[in-house]
Design an enzyme around this catalytic site. Structure first.
Site, PDB file in Angstrom:
ATOM      1  N   VAL A 102     -14.935  25.073 -30.795  1.00 43.17           N
ATOM      2  CA  VAL A 102     -15.764  25.603 -31.879  1.00 43.17           C
ATOM      3  C   VAL A 102     -17.161  24.992 -31.831  1.00 43.17           C
ATOM      4  O   VAL A 102     -17.981  25.254 -32.709  1.00 43.17           O
ATOM      5  CB  VAL A 102     -15.085  25.384 -33.257  1.00 43.17           C
ATOM      6  CG1 VAL A 102     -13.820  26.231 -33.362  1.00 43.17           C
ATOM      7  CG2 VAL A 102     -14.746  23.911 -33.506  1.00 43.17           C
ATOM      8  N   ASP A 103     -17.440  24.196 -30.799  1.00 42.59           N
ATOM      9  CA  ASP A 103     -18.795  23.648 -30.644  1.00 42.59           C
ATOM     10  C   ASP A 103     -19.665  24.662 -29.891  1.00 42.59           C
ATOM     11  O   ASP A 103     -19.196  25.735 -29.495  1.00 42.59           O
ATOM     12  CB  ASP A 103     -18.758  22.274 -29.939  1.00 42.59           C
ATOM     13  CG  ASP A 103     -18.215  22.352 -28.506  1.00 42.59           C
ATOM     14  OD1 ASP A 103     -18.665  23.225 -27.738  1.00 42.59           O
ATOM     15  OD2 ASP A 103     -17.341  21.527 -28.158  1.00 42.59           O
ATOM     16  N   HIS A 118     -11.533  30.709 -30.892  1.00 40.51           N
ATOM     17  CA  HIS A 118     -11.168  30.067 -32.157  1.00 40.51           C
ATOM     18  C   HIS A 118     -12.358  29.943 -33.109  1.00 40.51           C
ATOM     19  O   HIS A 118     -12.381  29.075 -33.974  1.00 40.51           O
ATOM     20  CB  HIS A 118     -10.511  28.700 -31.895  1.00 40.51           C
ATOM     21  CG  HIS A 118      -9.155  28.823 -31.244  1.00 40.51           C
ATOM     22  ND1 HIS A 118      -8.512  27.790 -30.616  1.00 40.51           N
ATOM     23  CD2 HIS A 118      -8.310  29.899 -31.150  1.00 40.51           C
ATOM     24  CE1 HIS A 118      -7.332  28.214 -30.158  1.00 40.51           C
ATOM     25  NE2 HIS A 118      -7.208  29.487 -30.458  1.00 40.51           N
ATOM     26  N   THR A 196      -7.622  21.745 -21.402  1.00 38.97           N
ATOM     27  CA  THR A 196      -6.806  22.291 -22.500  1.00 38.97           C
ATOM     28  C   THR A 196      -5.344  21.910 -22.296  1.00 38.97           C
ATOM     29  O   THR A 196      -4.845  21.894 -21.173  1.00 38.97           O
ATOM     30  CB  THR A 196      -6.955  23.822 -22.643  1.00 38.97           C
ATOM     31  OG1 THR A 196      -6.093  24.265 -23.688  1.00 38.97           O
ATOM     32  CG2 THR A 196      -6.635  24.579 -21.374  1.00 38.97           C
ATOM     33  N   ALA A 239     -13.363  16.521 -16.706  1.00 38.36           N
ATOM     34  CA  ALA A 239     -14.186  17.703 -16.414  1.00 38.36           C
ATOM     35  C   ALA A 239     -15.600  17.330 -15.958  1.00 38.36           C
ATOM     36  O   ALA A 239     -16.143  17.961 -15.048  1.00 38.36           O
ATOM     37  CB  ALA A 239     -14.256  18.582 -17.666  1.00 38.36           C
TER      38      ALA A 239
HETATM   39  P1  OAD Z   1      -6.092  19.550 -27.117  1.00 32.31           P
HETATM   40  O1  OAD Z   1      -6.640  18.444 -27.937  1.00 32.31           O
HETATM   41  O2  OAD Z   1      -4.732  20.078 -27.424  1.00 32.31           O
HETATM   42  O3  OAD Z   1      -5.997  19.107 -25.599  1.00 32.31           O
HETATM   43  C1  OAD Z   1      -7.069  18.516 -24.949  1.00 32.31           C
HETATM   44  C2  OAD Z   1      -6.772  18.462 -23.466  1.00 32.31           C
HETATM   45  O4  OAD Z   1      -7.906  17.921 -22.819  1.00 32.31           O
HETATM   46  C3  OAD Z   1      -5.584  17.562 -23.089  1.00 32.31           C
HETATM   47  O5  OAD Z   1      -4.742  18.244 -22.161  1.00 32.31           O
HETATM   48  C4  OAD Z   1      -6.249  16.358 -22.414  1.00 32.31           C
HETATM   49  O6  OAD Z   1      -5.456  15.791 -21.373  1.00 32.31           O
HETATM   50  C5  OAD Z   1      -7.498  16.998 -21.845  1.00 32.31           C
HETATM   51  N1  OAD Z   1      -8.639  16.086 -21.639  1.00 32.31           N
HETATM   52  C6  OAD Z   1      -8.957  14.961 -22.308  1.00 32.31           C
HETATM   53  N2  OAD Z   1     -10.094  14.430 -21.835  1.00 32.31           N
HETATM   54  C7  OAD Z   1     -10.515  15.251 -20.842  1.00 32.31           C
HETATM   55  C8  OAD Z   1     -11.637  15.265 -19.970  1.00 32.31           C
HETATM   56  N3  OAD Z   1     -12.569  14.317 -20.019  1.00 32.31           N
HETATM   57  N4  OAD Z   1     -11.752  16.278 -19.070  1.00 32.31           N
HETATM   58  C9  OAD Z   1     -10.810  17.261 -19.009  1.00 32.31           C
HETATM   59  N5  OAD Z   1      -9.741  17.296 -19.807  1.00 32.31           N
HETATM   60  C10 OAD Z   1      -9.587  16.315 -20.719  1.00 32.31           C
HETATM   61  O7  OAD Z   1      -7.186  20.687 -27.122  1.00 32.31           O
HETATM   62  P2  OAD Z   1      -7.067  22.241 -26.835  1.00 32.31           P
HETATM   63  O8  OAD Z   1      -6.163  22.516 -25.690  1.00 32.31           O
HETATM   64  O9  OAD Z   1      -8.436  22.760 -26.801  1.00 32.31           O
HETATM   65  O10 OAD Z   1      -7.047  25.379 -32.278  1.00 32.31           O
HETATM   66  O11 OAD Z   1      -6.368  22.739 -28.148  1.00 32.31           O
HETATM   67  C11 OAD Z   1      -6.189  24.108 -28.307  1.00 32.31           C
HETATM   68  C12 OAD Z   1      -6.346  24.478 -29.738  1.00 32.31           C
HETATM   69  O12 OAD Z   1      -5.436  23.757 -30.513  1.00 32.31           O
HETATM   70  C13 OAD Z   1      -7.706  24.130 -30.355  1.00 32.31           C
HETATM   71  O13 OAD Z   1      -8.662  25.118 -30.129  1.00 32.31           O
HETATM   72  C14 OAD Z   1      -7.357  24.053 -31.804  1.00 32.31           C
HETATM   73  C15 OAD Z   1      -6.146  23.188 -31.614  1.00 32.31           C
HETATM   74  O14 OAD Z   1      -5.253  22.835 -32.435  1.00 32.31           O
HETATM   75  C16 OAD Z   1      -7.317  25.742 -33.532  1.00 32.31           C
HETATM   76  O15 OAD Z   1      -7.900  25.028 -34.314  1.00 32.31           O
HETATM   77  C17 OAD Z   1      -6.853  27.118 -33.860  1.00 32.31           C
END
Ligand code: OAD
Length: 256
Positions: A102-103, A118, A196, A239
């Site tokens: 959402v950024d 989202h 993700t 990333a």
């Molecule tokens: P999450 O917080 O579930 O997952 C973040 C992912 O990023 C994890 O798999 C980490 O291992 C990975 N990660 C952490 N640091 C990283 C880095 N420096 N480079 C690459 N990867 C890294 O976030 P999302 O998958 O985005 O939805 O979550 C999906 C949705 O669930 C969000 O959009 C939000 C949330 O609950 C809503 O609010 C509807």
């Protein structure tokens, strides 16, 4: 080795999808969704704040949390990973950037029209009609940055509360964005899934749709995820390091 393989696939690709999650912005200092909330918000659970029920029960608490998040994003800068996505965008014939974030860091890095599955921190709307309010007074940056309860403004046209322009748990995703993302995934030859956890549906279907349609799926994440089995190549790392390395190997001489 995987970096070179990924670079080879990407440099040949004609239709690319980049699918991103909170890990994409982690190195910009924006905490991922599943990181424990800190400071003032430590006693709250993000998944319980991000719901229509929470806003209904305590609008000042939820609006204050989103204003605090918005203030943090305003202070953040795109990282080399976001810049690498924009560099890929400038070099492949067709690309769709689909983000769950959402950024606005993809836009600020130069991506033209990322699909925000989202929603966005920067598009609050009227909670009564669902329409985007024309204007409402912005809270003072210092107040938002401090954190805490902040009463939501009122819609200038109908007087209902203004709500964050994000998709909350239990709400449907923006139809046009979801349709465009699904179509792009079903017809791409390469999909990069970056930062993700791949557990929140329907967004998490996007890489699975691409894989099912025969695309090469490249995952970039420092940790294992349920998408490991979906991906053809798993690049373990952050990333902001891995994406620029892939771009540099795909288009030597280009720095993201
Ligand atoms: P999450 O917080 O579930 O997952 C973040 C992912 O990023 C994890 O798999 C980490 O291992 C990975 N990660 C952490 N640091 C990283 C880095 N420096 N480079 C690459 N990867 C890294 O976030 P999302 O998958 O985005 O939805 O979550 C999906 C949705 O669930 C969000 O959009 C939000 C949330 O609950 C809503 O609010 C509807």
């Amino acid at each position: 080795m995987e970096t070179r393989q990924a670079a080879g696939v990407l440099s040949e690709a004609r239709r690319v999808v980049v699918f991103t999650g909170a890990g994409m912005s982690a190195e910009s200092g924006v905490p991922t969704f599943r990181d424990a909330l800190t400071g003032l918000w430590a006693r709250f659970d993000a998944e319980r704040l991000a719901t229509p029920e929470a806003f209904h029960a305590d609008p000042d608490l939820v609006w204050g949390w989103y204003e605090w998040r918005r203030a943090r994003v305003r202070r953040a800068e795109p990282n080399p990973g976001h810049l690498a996505v924009a560099a890929i965008e400038a070099r492949v014939p067709a690309i769709t950037v689909v983000t769950q974030n959402v950024d606005d860091l993809h836009e600020r890095a130069g991506s033209q029209a990322p699909i925000h599955l989202h929603g966005s921190l920067f598009a609050p709307r009227c909670a009564g009609t669902g329409a985007h309010p024309a204007t409402f007074p912005d809270v003072e940056a210092a107040m938002a940055a401090e954190g805490g309860r902040i009463p939501p403004p009122r819609c200038a046209s109908c007087g209902a509360l203004v709500r964050p322009g994000v998709v909350w748990f239990g709400e449907t995703l923006p139809e046009a964005g979801l349709t465009a993302a699904v179509e792009a995934a079903a017809s791409c030859d390469v999909l990069l899934t970056v930062g993700t956890s791949g557990v929140v549906h329907p967004a998490a279907e996007i890489p699975r749709i691409a894989a099912g349609a025969g695309a090469t799926v490249i995952q970039i994440n420092p940790e294992p995820t349920p998408l490991d089995r979906v991906a053809t190549l798993n690049l373990r790392g952050p990333a902001a390091k891995v994406l620029p390395a892939v771009v540099a190997a795909a288009w030597p001489g280009v720095s993201a």
